[in-house]
Design an enzyme around this catalytic site. Structure first.
Site, PDB file in Angstrom:
ATOM      1  N   ASP A   1       0.811  -1.220   0.000  1.00 20.86           N
ATOM      2  CA  ASP A   1       0.000   0.000   0.000  1.00 20.86           C
ATOM      3  C   ASP A   1       0.841   1.265   0.000  1.00 20.86           C
ATOM      4  OD1 ASP A   1      -2.218  -1.722   0.212  1.00 20.86           O
ATOM      5  OD2 ASP A   1      -1.990  -1.785   2.384  1.00 20.86           O
TER       6      ASP A   1
ATOM      7  N   HIS B   1      -4.850  -1.685  -5.523  1.00 18.73           N
ATOM      8  CA  HIS B   1      -4.107  -0.533  -6.018  1.00 18.73           C
ATOM      9  C   HIS B   1      -5.101   0.574  -6.374  1.00 18.73           C
ATOM     10  CE1 HIS B   1      -0.636  -3.430  -7.307  1.00 18.73           C
ATOM     11  NE2 HIS B   1      -0.868  -3.430  -6.012  1.00 18.73           N
TER      12      HIS B   1
END
Ligand code: GDP
Ligand code: IMO
Ligand code: MG
Length: 458
Positions: free
Chosen positions: A34, A62
């Site tokens: 992340d 994403h």
């Protein structure tokens, strides 16, 4: 002279094209995921012929923000928003067809109808029993506590990733995308395997709930045959396709999913995912050798986060961590779980830079640190009374270390409107310089907000 067009057919010649040798650029996460890889891929993708996923599956989340609108991608490469950029799912990915179709439909709703997608016939398929097993194992592990009150589970995304990769290693019970295109043998195989999977699930979960969650073998086969038909136009030998593109002079962007410290060989084992998410996974996950890579962009946050279990030396389970979580909207893209937050760990960063051969850094979410009077960074660890600057890629060993922090000056001003390094407050600029020095590689991109525009290059 423009390089020739791409022939995607499976019997196309790979060509040699020594006058047009294309090269690969990799984008990999340097921490526990992340880091903002989606944004970086979206920023860069327009200059490449294809964006290629090489590892992981729908455990990845994403986010790409375009004109204030947020798009979450799990299996489809984050270059999908650029016309003329092929999206390639390589052989190293574990593919959940249902998740892929949900994403394709969502992209179509967002106006991306003619995605140029190629899927490896050798990618392994995530099946209902993989997801059931993932959940059943997590529940069983959570019941085993270490005495401190914390559970023993890994904290997986329950997307079936571990069991799907385990079947790849076991071989006989695995189903690959190419198998979905051969209905007769698929039916026989599913019938054989499903009986064994059901028995395994009953042993894992004696209540019978996990086994009962599986569809009947005949229905599962029908669903998979339908999935195969929808996938058929995209399925090809992506290894040949990628080499063909390179030999025609096209450049490729490799999109890392998950991140270096979650790499099954080099991460904080066993609190990792089940693939090689570092740059090292590109060769096996696509069939393109490392020597074709000319650039490796390491994506990092200005601090650290982690989702799921496992050691996290710089974790701040306090006001500072809560503040980072709220300012950075640190909640999982895939599971919505609150992310654990902490200060930047330079020991881990230098390890990840070394392992990946990083040539440049994308430093993300710097804006989140605005308003901190001071910012801490971990420069070394203390272990059994001694100082070390080595990362320990083993959960039990890493849990023992104590971070040695250095305190740097913070900055008050919001920076999401800054478009050059010079426009940053002096302390923010000094923070970027400090990271560059510590990592030993240049910071090529500084990100000061989720949108494409909120970016400082160079
Ligand atoms: P990935 O898995 O590495 O692609 O990262 P995620 O998309 O899961 O998480 C990164 C989050 O940070 C997303 O919500 C992005 O929209 C957001 N983001 C990316 N860059 C920045 C930035 O510079 N500042 C802020 N505030 N958010 C960012
Ligand atoms: P992106 O690509 C953050 C973590 C899970 C769990 C461990 C194993 O968005 O950066 P798995 O489901 O893979 O078996 O879970 O790995 N994990 C991630 N954490 N970002 C990710 O991907 C992750 N992919 C897996 O939280 O701790
Ligand atoms: Mg993510």
């Amino acid at each position: 002279m423009a390089p020739p067009a791409i022939d995607r057919s499976t019997n196309a010649s790979v060509g040699r094209g020594p006058n047009f040798p294309g090269s690969g650029t990799a984008v990999v996460g340097l921490q526990w995921g992340d880091e903002g890889k989606g944004k970086v891929i979206d920023l860069l993708a327009g200059s490449f012929r294809a964006v290629v996923r090489y590892n992981g599956g729908a455990n990845a989340g994403h986010s790409v923000v375009i004109d204030g609108k947020r798009h979450a991608l799990h299996l489809i490469p984050s270059g999908a928003f650029h016309q003329g950029v092929m999206a390639v799912i390589g052989n190293g990915v574990v593919l959940d067809p249902d998740m892929l179709f949900v994403e394709l439909d969502r992209l179509a709703d967002a106006g991306i109808r003619s995605l140029d997608l190629a899927v490896s016939d050798r990618a392994h398929v995530v099946l209902p029993w993989h997801k059931a097993e993932d959940a059943a194992r997590e529940i069983a592990l959570a019941a085993i506590t270490d005495g401190s009150g914390s559970g023993g589970s890994i904290g997986t995304t329950r997307r079936g990733i571990g069991p799907a990769y385990a079947d790849k290693a076991h071989r006989a019970e695995a189903i690959r995308v190419g198998d979905l295109l051969r209905p007769a043998s698929l039916r026989t195989k599913i019938a054989h395997v499903s009986a064994r999977k059901e028995a395994m699930l009953r042993a894992l979960d004696p209540s019978g709930a996990a086994a009962a969650s599986l569809p009947a073998a005949a229905k599962m086969t029908d669903d998979l045959i339908r999935s195969g038909e929808r996938l058929r136009p995209f399925v090809t030998d992506t290894m040949y396709l990628l080499h063909h593109m390179l030999n025609q002079g096209h450049n490729l962007l490799f999109e890392g999913a998950n991140a270096t410290l979650l790499d099954v060989d080099h991460g904080t084992f066993p609190f990792v995912t089940s693939s090689n998410c570092s740059v090292l996974g590109i060769s096996t996950g696509t069939g393109v050798p490392g020597e074709r890579l000319s650039r490796v962009i390491g994506v990092m946050k200005a601090y650290c986060t982690r989702v799921g279990g496992g050691p996290f030396p710089t974790e701040q389970d306090n006001d500072a961590g809560n503040r980072i979580r709220e300012r950075g909207r640190e909640y999982g893209t895939t599971t919505g779980r609150p992310r654990r937050c902490g200060w930047l760990d330079l020991v881990a960063l230098r390890y990840a830079v070394m392992l990946n051969g990083v040539t440049g850094i994308a430093l993300m979410l710097l804006d989140v640190l605005s308003g901190f009077e001071e910012v801490k960074v971990c420069k070394a660890y203390r272990l059994q009374g001694k100082t070390t600057d080595r990362f320990l890629p083993d959960a039990e060993a890493l849990a023992e270390v104590e971070p040695i922090f250095e305190t740097l000056e913070g900055w008050e001003a919001e920076i999401s409107g800054c478009r050059s390094r010079d426009a940053l407050p002096a302390a923010a600029r000094a923070y970027v310089d400090f990271i560059e020095q510590a990592a030993g590689v240049p910071v090529d991109i500084v990100s000061v907000g989720p949108d494409r525009e909120q970016t400082i290059r160079g």
